[in-house]
Design a protein around this motif. Structure first.
Motif, short mmCIF file in Angstrom:
data_model
loop_
_atom_site.label_atom_id
_atom_site.label_comp_id
_atom_site.label_asym_id
_atom_site.label_seq_id
_atom_site.Cartn_x
_atom_site.Cartn_y
_atom_site.Cartn_z
N ALA A 50 -39.78 -19.23 72.68
CA ALA A 50 -38.85 -18.53 73.59
C ALA A 50 -39.59 -17.40 74.29
CB ALA A 50 -37.65 -17.98 72.84
N GLY A 105 -37.05 -21.69 74.70
CA GLY A 105 -37.87 -22.83 75.05
C GLY A 105 -37.12 -24.13 74.89
N LEU A 130 -39.37 -23.86 79.47
CA LEU A 130 -38.11 -23.18 79.19
C LEU A 130 -36.92 -24.14 79.24
CD1 LEU A 130 -38.66 -19.94 81.30
CD2 LEU A 130 -39.06 -20.27 78.86
#
Length: 792
Positions: free
Chosen positions: A313, A320, A290
């Protein structure tokens, strides 16, 4: 939700001012938890321009500045020590006579022999921030001579709302403005954005692989953006006053639109994406890194945004790292989507973090505003960062249905207790923006897409009450014929039980009914407790089956605060599984009373030696509590109690609880230097009382005899007392033990028990022969029943 009042007033500006606005919001259900000023009070500070800077003749670190303050009197000379003081810089200047935060008064003075007519200020000196590294640099366009409070809007107030989870529509300035407009009747104007001009055909295909979790996904490619463009001061100021740090123009715009419209957005670097965008569930074991550099291994119920190769994501939570935008980004893909609240609820907490986006999506975002928010962000990006916008591409499945709700006028009158009338209700619905039709006296209301909290008739009635004003609903005193309920002499109320313990120096406590699982195992050997489906904390995950754990924890807490002695009690329900399935879905919930004493038995004094409270002290308190019933105590083993200092309590042959000293193992585990004494009883047994009966009080003197007998060491006293009570002569009124002796003169394995025998008759004075005969009868019984002999 934190925001500035001036930003809110740019949407709707009612005549309500200051604290009255906060009170209005609070009474409407949007509690204003905190109010604060942007800057502390000060005056006499204006925008100034530094015209020239020279070195101080007598100080290496000081500078002599010629400053234009816009007062029409020409430049003034000010001595300054800031390292960033330079010609052409615009800064705040405190004029002579100004008063700064903390009561600092500014006057013309000499600084190391040089005249100084004012003071150039840092942000810290104005109380705006803690930055004292140099002068507060203002934009080049700042108007010289303007009051700094006006230029920086420092008279603004910051409001923090404590919203309930059902009011996600107010997690934006648009939502709050909508509420203020409805409450005050002041028209509101909301930011609008026309469709952005399409100047590139760049687009990405969107695939909804999990349409129940993501029924709407919109996106747009914007090419040729300048990610290094500065964020406008007005936007940066609004973000910072909402508690969000400025990062870069592109990121700031997505955050700004989220605060403005309530729609979280995410920006991807379009050159880092591969193929179509998929809204899908994770595959078990799939990983993502992330933006916060946290690497997660995902479960198969986590919703992802992915391209053709990998996740990019956590949907509605965080993007991400590999696909995130940076200062080198020139082509971006902007996302605006609706994610079902149930699909995101608890996912962020599972991985021990949260985000502003997840906070909103978990509660419900307006699915009708996804496209509008995307257009608004696109407009700001093109205006601030430049670029060419592609067409808006979207994929849509079945969106949540907003079923019409029937509101009965009679039901409103009954629930609120006042008759508002159809015209008034129609007016309130119109101000709330609720679309409705009429069916006779009924209203058929269709909730808007941003109000997930309106589902049933009572929700509409609540809206009517909020908008009409709770203060406007009269509260007439009730009128009814009151009856005094009978209170029989065979029962005593709970308050009386509590009062007895309070009179004895015990403090009442109220503990949570959900406790640590270890407490259940330690204090009740309960290895299969009733578990909570959704505990408020990990250490409070099971329902209690005993009150002992809470009282022990109370003692530990008070000892840490140097409180001693400690006497506490509690009444409350305990929870058990009922094999018969009664009374509540397989659970039994009896009321219990527990009391605990710790520390010294007596106050510190010279009249008696100090000693710790023991079994007999708490036993005396219990006997007083049970009076006039006589309790019987039988040795027992209980998980919470000392193996040799615990007993079960019986009244009229029925077991009602236990009493004893805490097990040494638990005293050590819970860091108690001494073992407390305690008891726990069924509360229903304590609420019973005995009907008073007349008994004549003898006016004649009583006769007393002491009787000492030697019995086997293993013989229990209770058995002897029970036998004497059943076989005593009629003139014997009481038999009490007053001494136990072992040692010299007593055989091995034996003990001496000394009893005091009280004899009395209500009609005549007893003769010595009668008294001696009664004593001899008792001695003979002890010899035959227990092989006892008189001690000589």
């Amino acid at each position: 939700m934190k925001f500035s009042e001036s930003w809110l007033r740019s949407f709707v500006d009612p005549a309500v001012k200051g604290g009255d606005l906060s009170h209005l919001l609070t009474m409407a259900g949007l509690e204003v938890e905190e109010e604060e000023s942007v800057a502390p009070a000060f005056d006499g500070v204006v925008v100034a321009e530094v015209l020239a800077v020279a070195r101080h003749p007598d100080a290496d670190r000081l500078k002599v500045c010629r400053v234009d303050t816009g007062d029409g009197q020409g430049p003034r000379q000010i001595v300054c020590g800031a390292p960033n003081a330079a010609a052409g810089l615009k800064v705040p200047c405190a004029l002579p006579g100004a008063r700064l935060p903390g009561g600092v008064a500014i006057e013309a003075a000499k600084v190391r022999g040089v005249e100084s007519a004012g003071m150039l200020c840092s942000a810290r000196e104005l109380g705006i921030s803690d930055d004292a590294s140099g002068l507060l640099a203002l934009p080049a366009a700042a108007p010289v001579g303007q009051d700094i409070r006006d230029y920086l809007d420092l008279d603004d107030r910051l409001l923090t709302l404590k919203l309930t989870p059902n009011r996600a529509d107010c997690l934006s300035l648009t939502g709050i403005a909508r509420e203020v407009s409805a409450l005050t009747g002041t028209p509101a104007s909301y930011p609008t954005a026309a469709a952005s001009p399409v100047s590139t055909e760049a687009c990405r295909r969107i695939v909804l692989d999990a349409p129940e979790a993501c029924p709407l996904y919109c996106g747009r490619v914007i090419a040729g953006v300048d990610a290094k463009a500065p964020t406008p001061d007005w936007m940066k100021r609004r973000l910072e006053r909402s508690g969000i740090r400025s990062i870069s123009a592109l990121v700031d715009i997505t955050n700004y639109v989220m605060l403005e419209c309530g729609q979280p957005l995410h920006a991807f670097d379009n050159r880092k994406l591969d193929g179509a965008i998929h809204a899908r569930l994770a595959r078990a074991g799939e990983k993502i890194v992330l933006l916060n550099e946290q690497t997660l291994e995902l479960a198969d119920d986590v919703l992802l945004i992915a391209d053709e190769r990998r996740p990019v994501a956590l949907a509605g939570i965080m993007g991400g790292k590999d696909s995130g935008i940076g200062l080198e980004t020139t082509e971006m893909f902007l996302e605006s989507a609706f994610f079902a609240p149930k699909a995101l609820a608890g996912r962020a907490r599972r991985y021990d973090f949260a985000s502003d986006a997840s906070h909103r999506f978990e509660r419900g975002v307006d699915f009708g505003a996804c496209r509008q928010a995307l257009e608004r962000a696109s407009h700001l990006i093109l205006e601030i960062c430049g670029g060419q916008a592609g067409p808006l591409c979207a994929a849509q499945a079945t969106l949540p249905a907003r079923a019409p709700i029937r509101l009965r006028l009679a039901r409103v009158d009954k629930v609120l207790g006042i008759a508002l009338g159809a015209p008034r209700i129609a007016e309130l619905f119109t101000r709330l923006g609720l679309v409705f039709t009429r069916d006779g006296d009924d209203f058929i209301v269709t909730p808007p897409s941003y109000r997930f909290d309106i589902e049933i008739e009572e929700d509409l009635i609540e809206e009517i009450a909020r908008l009409h004003g709770y203060d406007e609903i009269p509260a007439p005193p009730p009128k009814a014929r009151l009856l005094m309920p009978p209170q029989t002499e065979t029962a005593r109320p709970l308050w009386r039980v509590r009062q007895i313990l309070a009179d004895r120096g015990f403090q009442e406590v109220v503990n949570f009914a959900f406790v640590e699982e270890a407490w259940e195992a330690d204090f009740n050997a309960n290895n299969a407790p009733i578990r909570l489906a959704n505990p408020i904390a990990s250490q409070m995950s099971v329902m209690r089956s005993t009150l002992v754990g809470g009282l022990v924890a109370n003692v530990a807490t008070n000892l840490k605060r140097k409180q001693n002695p400690i006497r506490v009690f509690e009444t409350g329900r305990c929870f058990f599984r009922d094999p018969a399935g009664l009374p509540v879905k397989g659970f039994h919930q009896p009321w219990k009373l527990a009391a605990l004493a710790y520390g010294g038995a007596l106050p510190e004094q010279w009249g008696a030696p100090s000693r710790a409270v023991d079994f007999y002290d708490i036993k005396g308190e219990l006997e007083l509590l049970l009076a006039p019933f006589a309790a019987r105590f039988e040795k027992t083993a209980h998980p919470a109690l000392h193996p040799g200092r615990g007993a079960r309590v019986l009244v009229d042959g029925r077991e009602i609880g236990f009493i004893g000293e805490l097990h040494p193992r638990w005293a050590q585990k819970y860091e108690l230097p001494l073992a407390p004494a305690l008891f726990e009883l069924d509360l229903e047994a304590l609420k019973k009382a005995r009907l008073p009966r007349y008994a004549e009080v003898s006016r004649l003197p009583a006769a007393f005899r002491d009787l000492a007998v030697v019995v086997d060491q293993k013989l229990e006293l209770q058995a002897i007392l029970d036998g004497l009570a059943k076989n005593r002569p009629s003139i014997v009124q009481d038999i009490r033990l007053f001494d136990i002796y072992t040692g010299k003169g007593i055989g091995q394995g034996e003990k001496s028990l000394a009893f005091r025998i009280v004899m009395q008759d209500t009609q005549r004075t007893l003769q010595d022969t009668e008294v001696d005969a009664a004593v001899q009868q008792l001695v003979e019984y002890l010899r035959q029943a227990f092989a006892a002999r008189l001690r000589v």
